[in-house]
Design a protein around this motif. Structure first.
Motif, PDB file in Angstrom:
ATOM      1  N   LYS A  60      14.134 -52.307  31.636  1.00 31.64           N
ATOM      2  CA  LYS A  60      13.907 -53.829  31.333  1.00 31.64           C
ATOM      3  C   LYS A  60      12.774 -54.526  32.219  1.00 31.64           C
ATOM      4  N   PRO A  61      11.744 -53.793  32.485  1.00 30.29           N
ATOM      5  CA  PRO A  61      10.718 -54.488  33.202  1.00 30.29           C
ATOM      6  C   PRO A  61       9.771 -55.393  32.491  1.00 30.29           C
ATOM      7  N   ARG A  62       9.152 -56.314  33.460  1.00 29.02           N
ATOM      8  CA  ARG A  62       8.400 -57.270  32.568  1.00 29.02           C
ATOM      9  C   ARG A  62       7.081 -56.536  32.220  1.00 29.02           C
ATOM     10  N   ARG A  63       6.589 -55.593  32.978  1.00 30.38           N
ATOM     11  CA  ARG A  63       5.382 -54.890  32.428  1.00 30.38           C
ATOM     12  C   ARG A  63       5.152 -53.701  33.055  1.00 30.38           C
ATOM     13  N   VAL A  64       4.382 -52.920  32.172  1.00 25.89           N
ATOM     14  CA  VAL A  64       4.194 -51.494  32.688  1.00 25.89           C
ATOM     15  C   VAL A  64       2.469 -51.338  32.706  1.00 25.89           C
ATOM     16  N   LEU A  65       2.238 -51.030  33.923  1.00 20.88           N
ATOM     17  CA  LEU A  65       0.925 -50.568  34.232  1.00 20.88           C
ATOM     18  C   LEU A  65       0.406 -49.172  34.096  1.00 20.88           C
ATOM     19  N   PHE A  66      -0.706 -49.128  33.208  1.00 15.98           N
ATOM     20  CA  PHE A  66      -1.123 -47.861  32.838  1.00 15.98           C
ATOM     21  C   PHE A  66      -2.471 -47.572  33.826  1.00 15.98           C
ATOM     22  N   ASN A  67      -2.248 -46.985  34.552  1.00 21.67           N
ATOM     23  CA  ASN A  67      -3.572 -46.434  35.524  1.00 21.67           C
ATOM     24  C   ASN A  67      -4.457 -45.589  35.101  1.00 21.67           C
ATOM     25  N   PRO A  68      -5.610 -45.410  35.619  1.00 18.56           N
ATOM     26  CA  PRO A  68      -6.672 -44.635  34.898  1.00 18.56           C
ATOM     27  C   PRO A  68      -6.115 -43.156  34.673  1.00 18.56           C
ATOM     28  N   GLY A  69      -6.408 -42.574  33.278  1.00 20.86           N
ATOM     29  CA  GLY A  69      -5.797 -41.198  33.220  1.00 20.86           C
ATOM     30  C   GLY A  69      -4.380 -41.280  32.563  1.00 20.86           C
ATOM     31  N   THR A  70      -3.640 -42.506  32.550  1.00 19.53           N
ATOM     32  CA  THR A  70      -2.349 -42.487  32.024  1.00 19.53           C
ATOM     33  C   THR A  70      -2.444 -43.265  30.599  1.00 19.53           C
ATOM     34  N   GLU A  71      -3.453 -43.567  30.296  1.00 22.25           N
ATOM     35  CA  GLU A  71      -3.400 -44.357  29.101  1.00 22.25           C
ATOM     36  C   GLU A  71      -2.781 -43.693  27.922  1.00 22.25           C
ATOM     37  N   ASN A  72      -1.857 -44.387  26.954  1.00 21.35           N
ATOM     38  CA  ASN A  72      -0.933 -43.800  26.218  1.00 21.35           C
ATOM     39  C   ASN A  72      -0.709 -44.989  24.878  1.00 21.35           C
ATOM     40  N   PRO A  73      -1.769 -45.089  23.994  1.00 25.22           N
ATOM     41  CA  PRO A  73      -1.417 -45.766  22.741  1.00 25.22           C
ATOM     42  C   PRO A  73       0.066 -45.850  22.063  1.00 25.22           C
ATOM     43  N   LYS A  74       0.523 -44.725  21.904  1.00 21.88           N
ATOM     44  CA  LYS A  74       1.753 -44.577  21.316  1.00 21.88           C
ATOM     45  C   LYS A  74       2.723 -45.323  22.289  1.00 21.88           C
ATOM     46  N   PHE A  75       2.770 -45.025  23.255  1.00 18.72           N
ATOM     47  CA  PHE A  75       3.895 -45.782  24.377  1.00 18.72           C
ATOM     48  C   PHE A  75       3.515 -47.278  24.255  1.00 18.72           C
ATOM     49  N   TYR A  76       2.207 -47.682  24.362  1.00 19.40           N
ATOM     50  CA  TYR A  76       1.980 -49.088  24.273  1.00 19.40           C
ATOM     51  C   TYR A  76       2.725 -49.903  23.227  1.00 19.40           C
ATOM     52  N   GLU A  77       2.696 -49.086  21.896  1.00 16.69           N
ATOM     53  CA  GLU A  77       3.453 -49.605  20.932  1.00 16.69           C
ATOM     54  C   GLU A  77       4.990 -49.610  21.099  1.00 16.69           C
ATOM     55  N   ILE A  78       5.421 -48.682  21.519  1.00 14.95           N
ATOM     56  CA  ILE A  78       6.946 -48.770  21.739  1.00 14.95           C
ATOM     57  C   ILE A  78       7.155 -50.024  22.890  1.00 14.95           C
ATOM     58  N   LEU A  79       6.540 -50.215  23.703  1.00 16.68           N
ATOM     59  CA  LEU A  79       6.711 -51.211  24.952  1.00 16.68           C
ATOM     60  C   LEU A  79       6.728 -52.393  24.128  1.00 16.68           C
ATOM     61  N   LYS A  80       5.549 -52.874  23.440  1.00 12.80           N
ATOM     62  CA  LYS A  80       5.442 -53.897  22.845  1.00 12.80           C
ATOM     63  C   LYS A  80       6.663 -54.526  21.811  1.00 12.80           C
ATOM     64  N   GLN A  81       7.099 -53.159  21.176  1.00 18.03           N
ATOM     65  CA  GLN A  81       8.260 -53.538  20.325  1.00 18.03           C
ATOM     66  C   GLN A  81       9.432 -54.022  21.007  1.00 18.03           C
ATOM     67  N   ASN A  82       9.602 -53.554  22.178  1.00 15.67           N
ATOM     68  CA  ASN A  82      10.666 -53.962  23.289  1.00 15.67           C
ATOM     69  C   ASN A  82      10.355 -55.155  24.180  1.00 15.67           C
ATOM     70  N   ASN A  83       9.222 -56.074  23.803  1.00 18.33           N
ATOM     71  CA  ASN A  83       8.987 -57.059  24.332  1.00 18.33           C
ATOM     72  C   ASN A  83       8.571 -56.687  25.917  1.00 18.33           C
ATOM     73  N   ILE A  84       7.733 -55.648  26.213  1.00 19.55           N
ATOM     74  CA  ILE A  84       7.477 -55.317  27.566  1.00 19.55           C
ATOM     75  C   ILE A  84       5.945 -55.320  27.512  1.00 19.55           C
ATOM     76  N   GLU A  85       5.243 -56.092  28.388  1.00 20.72           N
ATOM     77  CA  GLU A  85       3.755 -56.200  28.740  1.00 20.72           C
ATOM     78  C   GLU A  85       3.310 -54.996  28.899  1.00 20.72           C
ATOM     79  N   ILE A  86       2.097 -54.749  28.554  1.00 20.60           N
ATOM     80  CA  ILE A  86       1.251 -53.402  29.028  1.00 20.60           C
ATOM     81  C   ILE A  86       0.137 -54.230  29.605  1.00 20.60           C
ATOM     82  N   GLU A  87      -0.461 -53.209  30.729  1.00 22.80           N
ATOM     83  CA  GLU A  87      -1.486 -53.773  31.296  1.00 22.80           C
ATOM     84  C   GLU A  87      -2.254 -52.403  31.758  1.00 22.80           C
ATOM     85  N   VAL A  88      -3.518 -52.017  31.029  1.00 18.33           N
ATOM     86  CA  VAL A  88      -4.339 -50.830  31.359  1.00 18.33           C
ATOM     87  C   VAL A  88      -5.209 -51.193  32.586  1.00 18.33           C
ATOM     88  N   ALA A  89      -4.793 -50.982  33.567  1.00 24.01           N
ATOM     89  CA  ALA A  89      -5.532 -51.229  34.844  1.00 24.01           C
ATOM     90  C   ALA A  89      -5.222 -50.526  36.202  1.00 24.01           C
TER      91      ALA A  89
END
Length: 118
Positions: free
Chosen positions: A78-107
């Motif tokens: 239950k983190p507040r957010r997940v940071l996707f560093n360069p090379g870890t971008e994953n649109p499939k996981f973004y959607e799963i996280l959003k459905q669980n009300n977890i922020e995503i940040e690609v940075a």
């Protein structure tokens, strides 16, 4: 604020190590999971899905394929957010996280810390 570095390493040349160093220098609490046990900057690197509590941010240093086995684990923290560093971008996981009300940040964690945006 507690950060989980997922993909942690004892190799000082790797970005995951440099991120741990920068987080610690900025007085963030750091916990870590990697493929090999070890110590990095006085942080024990776990090799199992350790049941950490109070995780604010998960910063990823795993490619999308290697992230898959951690989807449920990360959500369970239950983190507040997940940071996707360069090379870890994953649109499939973004959607799963959003459905669980977890922020995503690609940075880049290092850039966010260096510019006081973490």
């Amino acid at each position: 604020m507690k950060t989980l570095v997922l993909g942690a390493t004892t190799n000082k040349e790797r970005y995951a190590y440099k991120a741990m160093q920068s987080l610690i220098n900025k007085t963030h609490q750091v916990v870590a999971i990697g493929t090999k046990e070890g110590m990095a900057l006085d942080v024990k690197i776990e090799t199992t899905k350790f049941p950490f509590t109070g995780i604010d941010t998960v910063t990823l240093y795993l490619n999308p394929k290697n992230q898959e086995e951690y989807y449920d684990y990360i959500i369970s923290l239950k983190p507040r957010r997940v940071l996707f560093n360069p090379g870890t971008e994953n649109p499939k996981f973004y959607e799963i996280l959003k459905q669980n009300n977890i922020e995503i940040e690609v940075a880049c964690t290092l850039v966010l810390l260096a510019t006081n945006q973490y």
